[in-house]
Design a protein around this motif. Structure first.
Motif, PDB file in Angstrom:
ATOM      1  N   GLY A 350     -12.017  34.383  14.915  1.00 29.37           N
ATOM      2  CA  GLY A 350     -10.989  34.968  14.071  1.00 29.37           C
ATOM      3  C   GLY A 350      -9.975  35.713  14.902  1.00 29.37           C
ATOM      4  O   GLY A 350     -10.014  35.694  16.142  1.00 29.37           O
ATOM      5  N   VAL A 351      -9.063  36.383  14.230  1.00 27.92           N
ATOM      6  CA  VAL A 351      -8.055  37.216  14.891  1.00 27.92           C
ATOM      7  C   VAL A 351      -7.972  38.559  14.157  1.00 27.92           C
ATOM      8  O   VAL A 351      -8.322  38.652  12.975  1.00 27.92           O
ATOM      9  N   ILE A 352      -7.543  39.573  14.885  1.00 30.48           N
ATOM     10  CA  ILE A 352      -7.399  40.912  14.299  1.00 30.48           C
ATOM     11  C   ILE A 352      -6.038  41.474  14.698  1.00 30.48           C
ATOM     12  O   ILE A 352      -5.690  41.471  15.885  1.00 30.48           O
ATOM     13  N   ASP A 353      -5.284  41.941  13.704  1.00 30.68           N
ATOM     14  CA  ASP A 353      -4.081  42.710  13.997  1.00 30.68           C
ATOM     15  C   ASP A 353      -4.210  44.081  13.339  1.00 30.68           C
ATOM     16  O   ASP A 353      -5.240  44.391  12.715  1.00 30.68           O
ATOM     17  N   ARG A 354      -3.208  44.909  13.454  1.00 32.81           N
ATOM     18  CA  ARG A 354      -3.290  46.274  12.941  1.00 32.81           C
ATOM     19  C   ARG A 354      -3.427  46.308  11.416  1.00 32.81           C
ATOM     20  O   ARG A 354      -4.073  47.191  10.863  1.00 32.81           O
ATOM     21  N   GLY A 355      -2.818  45.346  10.757  1.00 39.19           N
ATOM     22  CA  GLY A 355      -2.958  45.271   9.310  1.00 39.19           C
ATOM     23  C   GLY A 355      -4.391  45.022   8.887  1.00 39.19           C
ATOM     24  O   GLY A 355      -4.868  45.591   7.895  1.00 39.19           O
ATOM     25  N   ASP A 356      -5.106  44.182   9.631  1.00 35.82           N
ATOM     26  CA  ASP A 356      -6.517  43.909   9.328  1.00 35.82           C
ATOM     27  C   ASP A 356      -7.358  45.172   9.500  1.00 35.82           C
ATOM     28  O   ASP A 356      -8.287  45.425   8.723  1.00 35.82           O
ATOM     29  N   ILE A 357      -7.032  45.960  10.520  1.00 35.42           N
ATOM     30  CA  ILE A 357      -7.763  47.209  10.767  1.00 35.42           C
ATOM     31  C   ILE A 357      -7.547  48.188   9.620  1.00 35.42           C
ATOM     32  O   ILE A 357      -8.486  48.801   9.108  1.00 35.42           O
ATOM     33  N   GLU A 373       1.709  47.662   1.627  1.00 34.72           N
ATOM     34  CA  GLU A 373       1.666  48.478   2.841  1.00 34.72           C
ATOM     35  C   GLU A 373       0.967  47.738   3.976  1.00 34.72           C
ATOM     36  O   GLU A 373       1.394  47.817   5.132  1.00 34.72           O
ATOM     37  N   ILE A 374      -0.088  47.009   3.643  1.00 27.88           N
ATOM     38  CA  ILE A 374      -0.811  46.253   4.671  1.00 27.88           C
ATOM     39  C   ILE A 374       0.073  45.144   5.237  1.00 27.88           C
ATOM     40  O   ILE A 374       0.107  44.922   6.457  1.00 27.88           O
ATOM     41  N   ARG A 375       0.800  44.458   4.366  1.00 26.62           N
ATOM     42  CA  ARG A 375       1.722  43.418   4.848  1.00 26.62           C
ATOM     43  C   ARG A 375       2.797  44.020   5.746  1.00 26.62           C
ATOM     44  O   ARG A 375       3.206  43.403   6.745  1.00 26.62           O
ATOM     45  N   GLN A 376       3.242  45.228   5.411  1.00 24.35           N
ATOM     46  CA  GLN A 376       4.252  45.891   6.228  1.00 24.35           C
ATOM     47  C   GLN A 376       3.695  46.239   7.607  1.00 24.35           C
ATOM     48  O   GLN A 376       4.387  46.097   8.623  1.00 24.35           O
ATOM     49  N   VAL A 377       2.439  46.697   7.639  1.00 28.97           N
ATOM     50  CA  VAL A 377       1.799  47.002   8.925  1.00 28.97           C
ATOM     51  C   VAL A 377       1.680  45.735   9.761  1.00 28.97           C
ATOM     52  O   VAL A 377       1.939  45.745  10.971  1.00 28.97           O
ATOM     53  N   LYS A 378       1.296  44.624   9.138  1.00 27.78           N
ATOM     54  CA  LYS A 378       1.185  43.352   9.853  1.00 27.78           C
ATOM     55  C   LYS A 378       2.535  42.924  10.412  1.00 27.78           C
ATOM     56  O   LYS A 378       2.635  42.424  11.542  1.00 27.78           O
TER      57      LYS A 378
END
Length: 398
Positions: A350-357, A373-378
């Motif tokens: 898988g992959v992890i970005d800040r939105g996932d965190i 907000e999560i989409r904005q972080v991504k």
């Protein structure tokens, strides 16, 4: 946002003044100035200014005691700041053992007690009832009060740090110890507010009552913050990359021509922007679109996707069992947009970005974070302003 005034450094530690420090400096000077009026106006106000400066020098030495104890353990101290309620040393991380945490906690009060002993001895040597002996004697007593007050067992006071070290030693769980010491601090804070209101009501001494209540409010606020940070740190350590990752990527054939790859994927804006190439049932690596742009279009009909692949050993990766602390620190240290998660077999899991965190923390801690907000972080690659994850992860140790 308020900016602190830098006034110098000691032992490589930057020293700052909060703007509100000047408020308490003026109030302290007025208090001592009126108390010393029998010396005459000039001597009284000169002594008051000297007393206020020496008082804050004592607070600075108190905080320096904590800081040097931390530095002796190899811990970075980012700054010492004097503010309305005293001083604070910005120590980057926790000590590694309860015993070492106790050493850092007790160092400040020991400095204050040491100053009390030295100053009271000096006051006894000087002629009695002179301005110098009175100022030094007052300063000695204030240092004793500073030490004893700070030893009250509740965060954010030094006594709360001592209590935390004791609970940590008893339970073996640092985070449980912080929460226990924080609860003690909250109880003390509410008690102080009640005491302040009682002083106001029964004595009509509004100044003293208000100050005691303000100290109580400050204690509750900071104790609560300690508890929240401990819970967040514990969650970061107990949450793995496997729980956090998503499969928000596309797997493409490493043997297909670049023209085919571009036509199938890059012209379709709805597809994922993360691509991994596979051949013969094995992941070859990550496909970087920037690499494609460096190849002449006339070669797209000849070269394959394999020519623009960054092999797995050359891209930033973490294991499925890696903690969120490790993931966040890697993202920040290497300034990454995302990190690839590998299975025990070495395949892309898988992959992890800040939105996932942010999303997994929102679920585990029941934070009110919307999908928008999560989409904005991504999209921005920036954590919400109130969530200081890079700093908290950096200071978190297992």
């Amino acid at each position: 946002m308020q900016k602190h005034l830098r006034i110098g450094s000691l032992f490589g530690i930057p020293l700052f003044l909060d703007p509100l420090w000047f408020v308490i400096f003026v109030l302290s000077t007025l208090n001592f100035g009126f108390a010393y009026q029998e010396w005459g106006a000039v001597m009284a106000w000169s002594g008051a200014i000297a007393m206020s400066l020496l008082l804050f020098a004592s607070v600075l030495l108190h905080e320096l005691g904590h800081s040097l104890a931390a530095k002796s353990q190899g811990i970075q101290v980012n700054s010492i700041t004097l503010f309305l309620f005293g001083g604070i040393a910005a120590i980057e991380e926790e000590s590694k053992t309860p015993g070492k945490a106790f050493q850092v906690a007790i160092a400040g009060p020991l400095v204050s007690i040491g100053l009390f002993l030295l100053l009271i001895a000096a006051a006894n040597i000087l002629p009695s009832n002179t301005p110098s002996s009175i100022v030094i004697g007052d300063l000695a007593r204030i240092n004793l009060v500073l030490a004893l007050f700070n030893l009250i067992p509740g965060l954010p006071l030094d006594g709360g740090q001592v209590l935390k070290a004791a609970l940590w030693k008893a339970t073996g769980n640092r985070f449980q110890a912080v929460r226990g010491a924080a609860r003690a601090g909250q109880i003390l804070g509410y008690t102080a507010i009640a005491l302040g209101l009682a002083v106001d009501y029964f004595t009509s001494d509004l100044g003293t009552g208000l100050w005691i209540a303000l100290l109580g409010w400050f204690g509750i606020r900071n104790a609560t913050n300690y508890s929240r940070i401990a819970t967040l740190q514990e969650t970061l350590l107990n949450t793995t990359a496997a729980e956090t990752m998503t499969r928000d990527f596309r797997v493409v054939d490493a043997k297909q021509k670049l023209r085919t790859f571009a036509d199938l994927y890059l012209l379709d804006n709805s597809t994922s922007q993360v691509y991994f190439a596979e051949a013969d049932g094995r992941y070859q690596g990550m496909v970087l679109v920037d690499n494609l742009r460096q190849i002449e279009r006339s070669d797209w009909e000849i070269k394959t996707v394999q020519s623009i692949v960054n092999i797995l050993s050359e891209i930033p990766t973490v294991e499925e069992k890696s903690t969120l602390v490790e993931v966040i620190n890697k993202l920040e240290k290497e300034q990454l947009i995302r990190v690839t998660v590998l299975s025990p077999a070495g395949a892309v899991a898988g992959v992890i970005d800040r939105g996932d965190i942010v999303q997994i923390l929102g679920q585990k801690l029941k934070l009110r974070i919307s999908d928008t907000e999560i989409r904005q972080v991504k999209q921005d690659g920036i954590y919400p302003s109130g969530l200081k994850l890079p700093l908290i992860a950096k200071s978190t140790k297992d």
